[in-house]
Scaffold this active site. Structure first.
Site, PDB file in Angstrom:
ATOM      1  CB  ILE A   1      -0.942   0.006   1.233  1.00 37.43           C
ATOM      2  CG1 ILE A   1      -1.822  -1.263   1.222  1.00 37.43           C
ATOM      3  CG2 ILE A   1      -1.809   1.268   1.242  1.00 37.43           C
ATOM      4  CD1 ILE A   1      -2.673  -1.437   2.478  1.00 37.43           C
TER       5      ILE A   1
ATOM      6  CB  THR B   1       9.129   6.821   1.822  1.00 38.64           C
ATOM      7  OG1 THR B   1       8.829   5.423   1.756  1.00 38.64           O
ATOM      8  CG2 THR B   1       9.123   7.267   3.265  1.00 38.64           C
TER       9      THR B   1
ATOM     10  CG  HIS C   1       9.336   0.878   1.286  1.00 37.02           C
ATOM     11  ND1 HIS C   1      10.611   0.398   1.404  1.00 37.02           N
ATOM     12  CD2 HIS C   1       8.511  -0.144   1.667  1.00 37.02           C
ATOM     13  CE1 HIS C   1      10.578  -0.859   1.847  1.00 37.02           C
ATOM     14  NE2 HIS C   1       9.314  -1.213   2.000  1.00 37.02           N
TER      15      HIS C   1
ATOM     16  CG  PHE D   1       2.302 -10.372  -9.673  1.00 36.35           C
ATOM     17  CD1 PHE D   1       3.563 -10.210  -9.128  1.00 36.35           C
ATOM     18  CD2 PHE D   1       1.457  -9.264  -9.724  1.00 36.35           C
ATOM     19  CE1 PHE D   1       3.978  -8.975  -8.638  1.00 36.35           C
ATOM     20  CE2 PHE D   1       1.864  -8.028  -9.228  1.00 36.35           C
ATOM     21  CZ  PHE D   1       3.132  -7.888  -8.687  1.00 36.35           C
TER      22      PHE D   1
END
Lengths: 164, 164, 164, 164, 164
Positions: E87, E91, E93, E118
């Site tokens: 989620i 930042t 990330h 996936f």
């Protein structure tokens, strides 16, 4: 005046000796089916024999590189066409799948030494996808990109590196 | 004052012993042809012999890495120049093709040990592409980037690692 | 208060036994030359001998990974520094080159087992590039990042994995 | 109500037999040191012995994949933790380094068969980095992500594939 | 009228002989658990035996490719499903993890020759993640994507390349 588009090859392209694999998704199948049909019609227009066109289905586009790779290992093909339709949604799924699949199909053809045509539409709207399959509603149905992919597959299968 | 651009090599560059492969697309062929011509003219200006410049065509840019890779396997080249013109359209096709092709050509040269010049224009407008092929309409026709690619191919083919 | 930046290694760094390769571009050469000079000055400050600093040039940044890889094959180096200056232009060339080169140099060092310092500026403006080469006009000339790259090369060449 | 975050493993995690490598950068060292400390504290909380925690430093994040890879070759580790702090600046350096490093560390662990924990903060502001190291000024010091990385390293080192 | 979505396979899919590995994260575990349950329910609906569904946990999504790869080496699976929930945070990330993981899982399946589904949600909001796990609050709980992943795993495990 310049207009974007592809110029047909001036080389004679006789696909009568070729064996072609089509791997397509079942996500957004109505659009995919139109693309597969356009691809097959063009393959046949270049004399590829119906019995030499093998068609396989996978669920979604992320499965395409793996499936192409595996089918190449069990039978001999002159070219492979990977067909899928990705449409932007509200999460970032579209972006990451598009990216991984475009790199994955690139890897597979370089690893295996057999050309893989990138028949994956990466569209921001459903209309874009329908239009590129030649089945958009309204007056302008668009152009079936499957035809380009079929022609590209025959051309890549006949590239001069093969006879050397 | 600083101005962006490339400074020519001060090394003598004699391409008379080199064999160069050009692989170009047929998408946006009028622009591509101008780029191929600029490339060849520059190669010849560095004494590459006409008969040692081999030119091959593929349909689109996604086919470039595979074709370069395969042609390298059937004949020996000192450098390869991959030429294509990608122009931003309304779907995300441009972005994914540009990305996969720039990585694919990088992989091919590292895998094969033969330099591959990235002669692929990744333009947001048709005018940008025409301008970088030196054929823009109006007063400023632009600079034919093929000339840079031809020079780069000769330089990379003559890099000192070759004589060691 | 925290301030971004790198803290120098507290390890003694004696480069007197090292052989270092610098591969730089000739695109945006005035900036590149300042960076190469900053790099060399720092290498020498760590006692790398002038005759053990080998400098090679390529046309542009896309050529860096290939050239680094090939030069590593013909001679033995303790570290390689790839130096280039990419500045955002109006097409998407900047983005695709930056991406392919940063991944390409990563691949080369992992494949070859020799450290490659990423000395490629990826700038949005010319001023940013000049500033990171320590040659910006005006009062604040900026910091020559070549110094950081020279120090990083010596440090990576001396990393403890080497003596084990 | 759902709240983002990680749930601790319910498996008993005894790190007393593990040897762990930490490779960290010296860019933004005050933040990195806090992260390294948080990582070590958590490792020890899982009974990893102090003498079995090896710490190495490199200049910047681009050096992490190479260093991790090389140190893995000279000694045997059960898991590696790569720690760095990247903060967005005015050029595109941040984006290209983050991308190449995240892919590079992924490659290294798959190539080597030893887990590599991604302990690289990719922050848009200094405050974000300080906060994720648990040392932000003000009332909310944040959470030291090193603790998560230490726990992840122990867990990955003990994954059931090891005993089979 | 066209509606985005996947069309079920018309092939009979009998998973009674299959062994399936699920590797899931413990980040955002309540959502992940719903997805794992949806996946298992669908696997069983295709006659995969409970004892042939192996479930393993890792801390976060970056660990998925490595764990999938290693578990494939110690036992034989017909397909692997990697499940995680990413989620978007403040930042970058999210972006770098999503990208590295989607490429990493692609690499693993191509390297190992075993299909990897996936099952990683890459969401911009918590609501998107809850909705794709079928547990969103309010009237529209959404669709549990685990069901699609379970079906995809069975289909990929039974693809015709297996019997050739």
């Amino acid at each position: 005046e310049f207009k974007k588009g592809v110029t047909a090859s001036s080389q004679p392209m006789n696909g009568s000796g070729l064996k072609i694999l089509i791997v397509h998704t079942r996500w957004n199948l109505p659009i995919v089916e139109a693309l597969v049909k356009g691809t097959k019609d063009k393959l046949k227009a270049f004399n590829v024999k119906e019995e030499n066109i093998v068609t396989q289905a996978v669920p979604g586009s992320y499965e395409l590189p793996f499936a192409c790779s595996k089918f190449m290992e069990v039978s001999s093909y002159d070219a492979v066409i990977a067909i899928g339709v990705l449409i932007k949604g509200s999460t970032m799924h579209f972006e990451y799948i598009c990216d991984a699949v475009s790199h994955g199909l690139m890897r597979v053809q370089l690893d295996k030494g057999i050309p893989v045509i990138f028949g994956v539409l990466t569209c921001l709207t459903e209309h874009q996808a329908l239009h590129r399959a030649g089945i958009a509603p309204g007056d302008d149905h668009g152009h079936n990109h499957g035809e380009d992919w079929g022609a590209a597959a025959v051309e890549m299968a006949l590239l001069k590196y093969r006879s050397q």
